[in-house]
Design an enzyme around this catalytic site. Structure first.
Site, PDB file in Angstrom:
ATOM      1  N   CYS A 123      30.295  47.767  56.554  1.00 24.51           N
ATOM      2  CA  CYS A 123      31.052  47.702  57.800  1.00 24.51           C
ATOM      3  C   CYS A 123      30.396  46.648  58.690  1.00 24.51           C
ATOM      4  O   CYS A 123      29.211  46.757  59.019  1.00 24.51           O
ATOM      5  CB  CYS A 123      31.052  49.059  58.494  1.00 24.51           C
ATOM      6  SG  CYS A 123      31.578  48.974  60.228  1.00 24.51           S
ATOM      7  N   GLU A 158      31.792  34.588  51.038  1.00 21.01           N
ATOM      8  CA  GLU A 158      33.212  34.919  51.099  1.00 21.01           C
ATOM      9  C   GLU A 158      33.497  36.101  52.028  1.00 21.01           C
ATOM     10  O   GLU A 158      33.980  37.155  51.623  1.00 21.01           O
ATOM     11  CB  GLU A 158      33.743  35.197  49.687  1.00 21.01           C
ATOM     12  CG  GLU A 158      33.733  33.971  48.796  1.00 21.01           C
ATOM     13  CD  GLU A 158      34.362  34.202  47.431  1.00 21.01           C
ATOM     14  OE1 GLU A 158      34.755  33.222  46.790  1.00 21.01           O
ATOM     15  OE2 GLU A 158      34.454  35.380  47.008  1.00 21.01           O
ATOM     16  N   GLU A 315      32.640  26.259  45.171  1.00 26.25           N
ATOM     17  CA  GLU A 315      33.001  27.007  43.968  1.00 26.25           C
ATOM     18  C   GLU A 315      34.362  26.559  43.461  1.00 26.25           C
ATOM     19  O   GLU A 315      35.308  26.395  44.238  1.00 26.25           O
ATOM     20  CB  GLU A 315      33.063  28.520  44.237  1.00 26.25           C
ATOM     21  CG  GLU A 315      31.739  29.184  44.476  1.00 26.25           C
ATOM     22  CD  GLU A 315      31.891  30.705  44.593  1.00 26.25           C
ATOM     23  OE1 GLU A 315      32.861  31.246  44.015  1.00 26.25           O
ATOM     24  OE2 GLU A 315      31.060  31.333  45.277  1.00 26.25           O
ATOM     25  N   GLU A 363      32.756  39.878  36.080  1.00 23.37           N
ATOM     26  CA  GLU A 363      33.191  38.501  35.829  1.00 23.37           C
ATOM     27  C   GLU A 363      32.533  37.903  34.593  1.00 23.37           C
ATOM     28  O   GLU A 363      32.306  36.698  34.513  1.00 23.37           O
ATOM     29  CB  GLU A 363      32.914  37.640  37.072  1.00 23.37           C
ATOM     30  CG  GLU A 363      33.789  38.040  38.252  1.00 23.37           C
ATOM     31  CD  GLU A 363      33.570  37.174  39.478  1.00 23.37           C
ATOM     32  OE1 GLU A 363      34.581  36.782  40.100  1.00 23.37           O
ATOM     33  OE2 GLU A 363      32.401  36.893  39.821  1.00 23.37           O
TER      34      GLU A 363
END
Length: 681
Positions: A123, A158, A315, A363
């Site tokens: 948060c 991100e 990226e 990933e």
């Protein structure tokens, strides 16, 4: 120290464009690290991002730190003269924080707590999270402030602007609202709480917006908009706190964080002003026939966020990028064209996620510079070849793209309001509408900047305004003055309708722009999904779907008309002389060919010139006296260079000694040429 001075130091250190990617050595035993360094040198890597998700390793227990492995990695990279974009690891809080302080985990609108097990599980309003994030950032900055490998700071990763509904977020939201509105009476006015008797007596009575499933009827639009603004602001506060820590220890080192391009939840105009250089993560699907269009649009946006200055592609993907469904391989050669497209549009780097493909984790099948098959793969051959291309273009570092003559207005506040519930249509997709307007310009090789409604627009011949639903008085006045002073403007439907509080502007539609456009929209008529209308424009008959404005002319002239339907013969598009300029209005969503004609008609009227006419699928762009030609198709293309008026140009990417290129240039499938013009140094 000014950000330009910090970036000058980075450029001097890298001695050219940055090439590399995310490096996660913690996923591998130490004996692999030296092999990584050897291969990096072979590929031409000069910058890697390290430490993004390493908080749990750097601080395995609260207040207990282990930097030994990172010391060794940093030393190896320094010895190899590879710079490090060192990340604060706060995008992945460790398991001990989630388990000892579950109040740091975010809560969604349904009251469900987000679990540990992925990333970004925090948060942004939590004081406990902020305390621990500051502590690990402080220790990291103290330890590596003077390290020779440190080239740049990478704050978090991100950021997502998650709208948290936990008690800490509710309290923070109330404080933010008090700061924004000043008094609860002003908030009641801004939100229009007289409707449905929603008036608040105190900021303490206000919560975060409840989801539709927990309400009898629709939520308050002003509250929704302010909550989106607040969620964005809470994340920006987290970024700024960590940025200030590292900048205190290393005032000469540039600071960035990685944006996600056309990402809805964060207002990147505001974020860009808080960092030294804009950085982008971008993953268009290799098999998407418009992937290059989406990339170009995002690249232009990143360049525009800091007024045309170079940016960094931090990226991208060498191949598969796990976007869901069937993730096809990248066609041979496409990696080169898609990567150098970023350089053509202002990037000072070509970088990837990630360096070495992971063996485990979500990933593990995401592509990498070193695939699971290692150096025997086509990907590795293309990666090393691309590294040579990047070195050949090193002189472009810090160079600007040629000035654009067209600006497309992009505003996050309007985006948030446009896609809120309880509007005449719930199907107006902001990104799709941006691309509808951008597409004809990109195909015509007409350079484009993006601009905020408040920006100085005087340098542009044409300003395109896609569906600017929300605009404040200053933005409306700025666009109006641009046309009055001689500019050409193209605006699409559902623009100027509400003010900055999402309140409908009085006096009829299109609200802020009635006088500018010389029209009044009597009614909105969103078309049902199975309805298609015919539209006539300059001898061409096209189609219109999705939306129809019922337009009354009030000084404007019809530019396109409906050929059928209940409003046959009435305007679908209009044009109005206003002051010394011209305003064109599009009151529907036409098919692509009709849209192309309308947009290029406006560009032609404004005198906006293309870089060069090329076959379909071949992109032309200019940067620092260099002409980039990129073939995004799987077929050979031939380009007539004579209109470019180049003086003895040479192709900097030619494998042999560059020789002058004259007449007609042949590009193989996915081929790229970078021509240095005669007047370039």
């Amino acid at each position: 120290m000014h950000h330009d001075d910090r970036l000058a130091g980075l450029r001097q250190r890298l001695r050219g464009l940055a090439y590399g990617g995310d490096y996660n050595p913690e996923q591998w035993p130490a004996d692999v690290w030296r092999e990584d360094i050897r291969l990096m040198r072979e590929a031409g890597v000069n910058l890697v991002t390290v430490g993004v998700f390493s908080w749990g390793l750097l601080e395995p227990r609260p207040g207990v730190f282990d930097f030994g492995w990172l010391d060794e990695v940093m030393d190896l990279l320094a010895e190899a003269e590879i710079g490090v974009d060192l990340a604060t690891p706060t995008a992945a809080p460790p398991s001990w924080l989630a388990h000892e302080h579950p109040e740091t985990l975010p809560v969604d609108g349904e009251g469900r707590q987000i679990a540990f097990g992925a990333r970004v599980h925090y948060c942004a309003s939590s004081p406990v999270f902020r305390y621990h994030a500051a502590r690990i950032t402080e220790r990291l900055a103290e330890r590596y402030a003077g390290h020779p490998a440190l080239a740049m700071w990478h704050i978090g990763n991100e950021y997502v602007g998650f709208g948290c509904h936990c008690p800490a977020s509710v309290a923070h939201f109330r404080r933010w609202l008090a700061d924004r509105h000043g008094t609860v009476e002003a908030l009641n006015d801004a939100w229009g709480t007289a409707f449905w008797g929603q008036r608040y007596d105190s900021f303490d009575h206000i919560g975060t917006p409840a989801p539709r499933s927990r309400l009898i009827s629709g939520p308050n639009p002003g509250q929704l908009l302010d909550f989106q603004r607040f969620s964005h602001a809470a994340s920006l506060e987290c970024f700024a706190a960590e940025r200030d820590i590292v900048r205190r220890h290393t005032p000469h080192v540039p600071v960035t964080t990685n944006f996600m391009g056309s990402f809805k939840h964060l207002d990147y105009w505001r974020w860009a002003a808080e960092e030294d250089v804009v950085s982008l993560d971008i993953y268009p699907r290799p098999w998407d026939p418009e992937g290059q269009l989406l990339s170009a649009c995002n690249f232009d946006l990143m360049r525009s966020l800091r007024g045309g200055k170079p940016w960094l592609m931090l990226e991208s993907a060498t191949g598969n990028n796990l976007t869901g469904g069937r993730n096809s391989a990248r066609p041979p050669g496409q990696l080169r064209a898609r990567s150098l497209q970023a350089v053509a549009r202002g990037s000072d780097s070509v970088m990837f996620f990630q360096w070495r493909a992971s063996r485990a984790g979500a990933e593990r099948f995401h592509s990498a510079m070193v695939p699971h098959g290692g150096t025997r793969t086509r990907t590795w051959r293309e990666v090393t070849a691309l590294g040579r291309d990047v070195r050949r273009l090193g002189d472009l570092t810090g160079g600007a793209c040629d000035p654009a003559e067209v600006a497309v207005v992009w505003d996050w506040d309007s985006w948030w309001a446009l896609e809120a519930p309880d509007l005449p249509s719930g199907d107006v997709d902001f990104k799709a509408r941006i691309l509808d307007h951008y597409r004809p310009l990109w195909h015509a090789n007409i350079p484009v900047d993006f601009a905020h409604p408040h920006a100085d627009l005087s340098a542009y011949r044409l300003v395109v305004v896609p569906n600017l639903f929300l605009v404040d008085d200053a933005g409306a006045a700025n666009l109006t003055a641009y046309v009055r002073d001689g500019g050409h403007l193209l605006m699409s439907y559902f623009s100027g309708i509400v003010d900055e509080h999402d309140r409908v502007r009085p006096g009829g539609y299109p609200g802020a722009f009635r006088d500018l456009l010389g029209i009044m929209v009597e009614e909105f008529n969103p078309l049902q999904p199975d309805v298609t209308l015919s539209v006539n424009h300059a001898g061409h008959t096209g189609t219109a779907t999705d939306w129809q404005d019922i337009i009354l002319l009030d000084g404007a002239e019809p530019l396109a008309t409906y050929a059928d339907g209940e409003y046959a013969g009435q305007p679908a598009a209009t044009r109005h002389r206003f002051g010394a300029g011209t305003a064109t209005y599009l009151g529907t969503s036409p098919d692509r060919e009709t849209m192309r004609r309308l947009v290029l008609d406006c560009a032609g009227l404004a005198g906006a010139a293309p870089v060069l006419a090329t076959p379909d699928g071949v992109e032309a762009a200019r940067r620092s006296g260099h002409l980039f030609l990129l073939n995004h198709t799987a077929r050979e293309a031939t380009i007539d260079l004579s209109p470019a008026a180049l003086s003895h140009p040479v192709d900097l990417l030619a494998d042999d000694t560059p020789a002058p290129v004259t007449g007609r240039l042949r590009l193989p499938p996915y081929g790229v040429a970078v021509l240095r013009e005669g007047n370039a140094s």
